[in-house]
Design a protein around this motif. Structure first.
Motif, PDB file in Angstrom:
ATOM      1  N   ILE A 208      34.429  53.631  39.819  1.00 26.22           N
ATOM      2  CA  ILE A 208      34.905  53.874  38.511  1.00 26.22           C
ATOM      3  C   ILE A 208      36.194  52.959  38.391  1.00 26.22           C
ATOM      4  CG2 ILE A 208      35.598  55.227  36.653  1.00 26.22           C
ATOM      5  CD1 ILE A 208      33.541  57.312  37.392  1.00 26.22           C
ATOM      6  N   LEU A 209      36.922  53.201  39.433  1.00 24.09           N
ATOM      7  CA  LEU A 209      38.085  52.506  39.401  1.00 24.09           C
ATOM      8  C   LEU A 209      38.150  51.059  39.565  1.00 24.09           C
ATOM      9  CD1 LEU A 209      41.398  52.217  39.697  1.00 24.09           C
ATOM     10  CD2 LEU A 209      41.212  52.727  42.429  1.00 24.09           C
ATOM     11  N   VAL A 210      37.102  50.370  40.278  1.00 28.43           N
ATOM     12  CA  VAL A 210      36.966  49.256  40.623  1.00 28.43           C
ATOM     13  C   VAL A 210      36.315  48.384  39.181  1.00 28.43           C
ATOM     14  CG1 VAL A 210      35.611  47.508  41.805  1.00 28.43           C
ATOM     15  CG2 VAL A 210      36.700  49.200  42.986  1.00 28.43           C
ATOM     16  N   LEU A 211      35.176  49.304  38.683  1.00 28.74           N
ATOM     17  CA  LEU A 211      34.641  48.767  37.383  1.00 28.74           C
ATOM     18  C   LEU A 211      35.304  48.578  36.281  1.00 28.74           C
ATOM     19  CD1 LEU A 211      31.559  47.797  36.795  1.00 28.74           C
ATOM     20  CD2 LEU A 211      31.072  50.184  35.991  1.00 28.74           C
ATOM     21  N   ARG A 212      36.080  49.821  36.258  1.00 30.89           N
ATOM     22  CA  ARG A 212      36.985  49.697  34.873  1.00 30.89           C
ATOM     23  C   ARG A 212      37.935  48.456  35.107  1.00 30.89           C
ATOM     24  NH1 ARG A 212      39.461  54.876  35.370  1.00 30.89           N
ATOM     25  NH2 ARG A 212      41.236  53.912  36.821  1.00 30.89           N
ATOM     26  N   SER A 213      38.554  48.213  36.184  1.00 32.68           N
ATOM     27  CA  SER A 213      39.660  47.356  36.482  1.00 32.68           C
ATOM     28  C   SER A 213      38.958  45.958  36.094  1.00 32.68           C
ATOM     29  CB  SER A 213      40.272  47.389  37.725  1.00 32.68           C
ATOM     30  OG  SER A 213      40.933  48.713  37.931  1.00 32.68           O
ATOM     31  N   SER A 214      37.826  46.067  36.665  1.00 32.29           N
ATOM     32  CA  SER A 214      37.183  44.534  36.646  1.00 32.29           C
ATOM     33  C   SER A 214      36.679  44.316  35.097  1.00 32.29           C
ATOM     34  CB  SER A 214      35.934  44.678  37.479  1.00 32.29           C
ATOM     35  OG  SER A 214      36.132  44.509  38.717  1.00 32.29           O
ATOM     36  N   ILE A 215      36.429  45.206  34.484  1.00 29.96           N
ATOM     37  CA  ILE A 215      36.015  44.992  32.843  1.00 29.96           C
ATOM     38  C   ILE A 215      37.245  44.596  32.213  1.00 29.96           C
ATOM     39  CG2 ILE A 215      35.367  46.524  30.861  1.00 29.96           C
ATOM     40  CD1 ILE A 215      33.375  47.887  32.564  1.00 29.96           C
ATOM     41  N   ILE A 216      38.277  45.498  32.478  1.00 32.35           N
ATOM     42  CA  ILE A 216      39.642  45.068  31.786  1.00 32.35           C
ATOM     43  C   ILE A 216      39.853  43.900  31.938  1.00 32.35           C
ATOM     44  CG2 ILE A 216      42.048  45.672  31.655  1.00 32.35           C
ATOM     45  CD1 ILE A 216      41.409  48.728  31.976  1.00 32.35           C
ATOM     46  N   GLY A 217      40.054  43.454  33.116  1.00 33.92           N
ATOM     47  CA  GLY A 217      40.400  41.865  33.830  1.00 33.92           C
ATOM     48  C   GLY A 217      39.609  40.977  32.976  1.00 33.92           C
ATOM     49  N   PHE A 218      38.078  41.049  32.919  1.00 38.96           N
ATOM     50  CA  PHE A 218      37.230  40.000  32.517  1.00 38.96           C
ATOM     51  C   PHE A 218      37.365  39.991  30.983  1.00 38.96           C
ATOM     52  CE2 PHE A 218      33.181  38.798  30.599  1.00 38.96           C
ATOM     53  CZ  PHE A 218      32.859  37.552  31.421  1.00 38.96           C
ATOM     54  N   PHE A 219      37.517  40.987  30.249  1.00 40.53           N
ATOM     55  CA  PHE A 219      37.782  41.013  28.797  1.00 40.53           C
ATOM     56  C   PHE A 219      39.014  40.418  28.466  1.00 40.53           C
ATOM     57  CE2 PHE A 219      34.033  43.435  28.646  1.00 40.53           C
ATOM     58  CZ  PHE A 219      33.270  43.162  27.545  1.00 40.53           C
ATOM     59  N   THR A 220      40.283  40.770  29.113  1.00 39.55           N
ATOM     60  CA  THR A 220      41.360  40.203  28.898  1.00 39.55           C
ATOM     61  C   THR A 220      41.465  38.792  29.151  1.00 39.55           C
ATOM     62  OG1 THR A 220      42.393  42.093  29.636  1.00 39.55           O
ATOM     63  CG2 THR A 220      43.882  40.381  29.378  1.00 39.55           C
ATOM     64  N   GLY A 221      40.605  38.344  30.056  1.00 40.84           N
ATOM     65  CA  GLY A 221      40.557  36.931  30.537  1.00 40.84           C
ATOM     66  C   GLY A 221      39.807  36.055  29.358  1.00 40.84           C
ATOM     67  N   ILE A 222      39.007  36.640  28.612  1.00 42.21           N
ATOM     68  CA  ILE A 222      38.386  35.984  27.527  1.00 42.21           C
ATOM     69  C   ILE A 222      39.280  35.610  26.063  1.00 42.21           C
ATOM     70  CG2 ILE A 222      36.067  36.576  28.304  1.00 42.21           C
ATOM     71  CD1 ILE A 222      35.988  38.293  25.690  1.00 42.21           C
ATOM     72  N   ILE A 223      40.366  36.318  26.270  1.00 42.17           N
ATOM     73  CA  ILE A 223      41.238  36.376  24.974  1.00 42.17           C
ATOM     74  C   ILE A 223      42.349  34.945  25.561  1.00 42.17           C
ATOM     75  CG2 ILE A 223      43.198  37.192  23.938  1.00 42.17           C
ATOM     76  CD1 ILE A 223      42.137  39.972  24.708  1.00 42.17           C
ATOM     77  N   PRO A 224      42.138  34.040  24.997  1.00 41.38           N
ATOM     78  CA  PRO A 224      42.968  32.820  25.389  1.00 41.38           C
ATOM     79  C   PRO A 224      44.516  32.932  25.205  1.00 41.38           C
ATOM     80  CG  PRO A 224      41.490  31.860  23.938  1.00 41.38           C
ATOM     81  CD  PRO A 224      41.353  33.712  23.569  1.00 41.38           C
TER      82      PRO A 224
END
Length: 513
Positions: free
Chosen positions: A252-268
């Motif tokens: 959960i920790l890894v998946l949650r952090s990865s999702i936050i990172g990915f979605f933050t990344g798509i915001i220019p």
């Protein structure tokens, strides 16, 4: 994608592509580990050498360098408390305390495994979700950026580590420092005192080095920390196995952090530093051992590193689908595509499907290469701390000076770095954590620009309040801000209540005895 499979396999099995991918990853790790030498700079330097390469080879090499550079930033963050790239800022919070406890190698291996997993997850999401998510990036406007910055600033309570008042004062200092230079809207010179070089503002990397590294170098000389740090660099094989199992058992920790990172990344424009800070904050809030963060909790390193490497994949979503780079390194990747005669956009996957899918799959493979490179390298890099202080401290100081100068080739940045470093040392002595200060410096320009542009657009439309409170994504971010602000209060009152109940039970037990 499957119709291009033979071409993809053929391209990925070319020896030159494999060799340059590994060279790109290793070169990126080296560049990222040196404070001041950013991933964007390395990509820009490599770009001219890709003119004569085929499009597949050029993209595979640049992709490997990008991935290695983002991971490499954690090495100096863990060893000397200086993020090699801004994306590694949250890694310093628990990575360096682990080093001070003699567990540098453990922290480095944790970072490598977390970065590899986060990068692979980000690559898979990039492979399958690029089209649908690209439209989400277009929905972010100035008010959404403003609320994202406010959400980030609510993390000050998490990063204060002891005194909320000092954390708020530190955040205020960071926000004030972020206003130095030309105003983002209007262009007025602020706090430059007629001194032209200050009109360009403070360079973020210079301030990061000053606030995180120099106080530790001074402290190293004072307390001979290096001797303590070298005590725990043993049994690395068992440590690697245990760390791998430790991370796997926290999906959960890894998946949650990865999702936050990915979605933050798509915001220019949001960047890996914002992604890592948001992930670190969520790791603290959802942890049962909140008090251990900032003192060498491995979960803090896992959250930060899995997030900032997943952000790399996210930053390529708007680039490939819309032609809008989500981060400065992605802008260099855009240049590489255009040099090869490829224009990113909605038709990219139709016109150059084989090339793009080759790049995306090589992106995932490069993350696996980075994982093994990081694990192997950690065994030797961690031994750097075994050097005596009278070698280590001057070497670190030399690297910080070179790094501060190399960013803009400006001697003034070196003096700023030394001045802020001495200031940070004394602030630390009186209990000020550098994290809230740097947080204010990072998020200040985002908040200011979003606020000013939203007011101007709302004023032109005759509905300023509607601009801030009438957009669906803004409302979601506002709710997240409220939850973020109230959750520390809830934890405080819950802890107080539990303590009172525990005291009551002890008193009852004593009376019964």
């Amino acid at each position: 994608m499957f119709e291009f499979l033979p071409q993809i396999i053929n391209a990925l099995l070319q020896p030159i592509n494999i060799l340059l991918m590994i060279a790109g990853v290793v070169g990126g790790i080296v560049v990222g580990a040196l404070p001041g030498l950013t991933t964007t700079m390395a990509l820009a330097l490599l770009l001219p050498f890709t003119f004569t390469m085929s499009a597949e080879t050029a993209l595979i090499t640049l992709g490997g360098l990008y991935i290695g550079g983002i991971y490499g930033g954690c090495i100096s963050a863990i060893l000397i408390n200086t993020p090699g790239t801004p994306s590694a800022i949250a890694t310093t919070f628990d990575g360096y305390p682990l080093t001070k406890k003699g567990m540098a190698e453990k922290a480095l291996k944790t970072a490598a495994i977390s970065s590899g997993i986060g990068g692979v997850l980000g690559g898979i999401a990039l492979l399958f979700l690029t089209g649908p998510l690209a439209t989400l990036a277009l929905r972010f406007g100035p008010p959404e950026y403003f609320w994202i910055a406010i959400l980030g600033l609510t993390m000050i309570a998490t990063l204060s580590s002891g005194s909320l008042l000092k954390g708020l004062i530190g955040g205020g200092i960071g926000l004030m420092l972020s206003t130095i230079g030309l105003a983002p809207v209007g262009g007025e010179a602020r706090y430059s005192f007629g001194f032209a070089p200050l009109q360009a503002g403070l360079e973020l990397i210079v301030v990061l080095i000053a606030f995180f590294c120099l106080p530790e170098v001074i402290g190293m000389v004072e307390k001979a920390v290096s001797k303590k740090a070298s005590e725990g660099n043993e049994n690395h094989q068992s440590s690697m196995k245990s760390m791998f199992l430790y991370i796997i058992k926290r999906p959960i920790l890894v998946l949650r952090s990865s999702i936050i990172g990915f979605f933050t990344g798509i915001i220019p424009g949001a960047g890996g530093n914002v992604a890592a800070l948001l992930s670190y904050d969520s790791a603290v809030r959802f942890s049962k051992n909140k008090n251990e963060f900032g003192k060498g909790n491995v979960d803090g390193v896992v959250a930060s590193e899995s997030s900032n490497n997943s952000e790399v994949g996210g930053s390529l979503v708007p680039l490939l689908a819309l032609g809008i780079p989500g981060a400065p390194p992605a802008a260099i990747m855009l240049g590489a595509l255009m040099i090869q005669g490829i224009r990113p956009g909605p038709n990219l996957f139709v016109e150059h499907g084989a090339l793009i899918y080759t790049f995306l799959i090589s992106f995932i493979i490069a993350n696996v290469v980075m994982l093994f490179s990081g694990i192997i390298g950690a065994r030797y890099i961690g031994k750097v701390l075994n050097l005596p202080t009278f070698y280590l401290a001057p070497s670190i100081l030399f690297l910080t000076i070179i790094g501060a100068y190399a960013i803009r080739n400006n001697v003034l940045d070196v003096f700023f770095m030394l001045g802020f470093g001495i200031l940070a040392y004394y602030l630390k002595k009186v209990g000020f954590n550098p994290a809230p200060i740097v947080l204010g410096l990072i998020l200040g320009p985002i908040a200011e620009e979003g606020l000013a542009q939203s007011i101007m657009i709302g004023g032109a439309q005759g509905n300023i309040w509607g601009m801030f409170f009438g957009r669906p994504i803004s409302l979601i971010l506002i709710i997240m801000c409220i939850i973020s602000l109230l959750s520390p209060l809830y934890s405080y009152f819950k802890g107080t209540k539990d303590q009172n109940e525990s005291d009551s039970r002890k008193e009852s037990r004593n009376e019964a005895i």
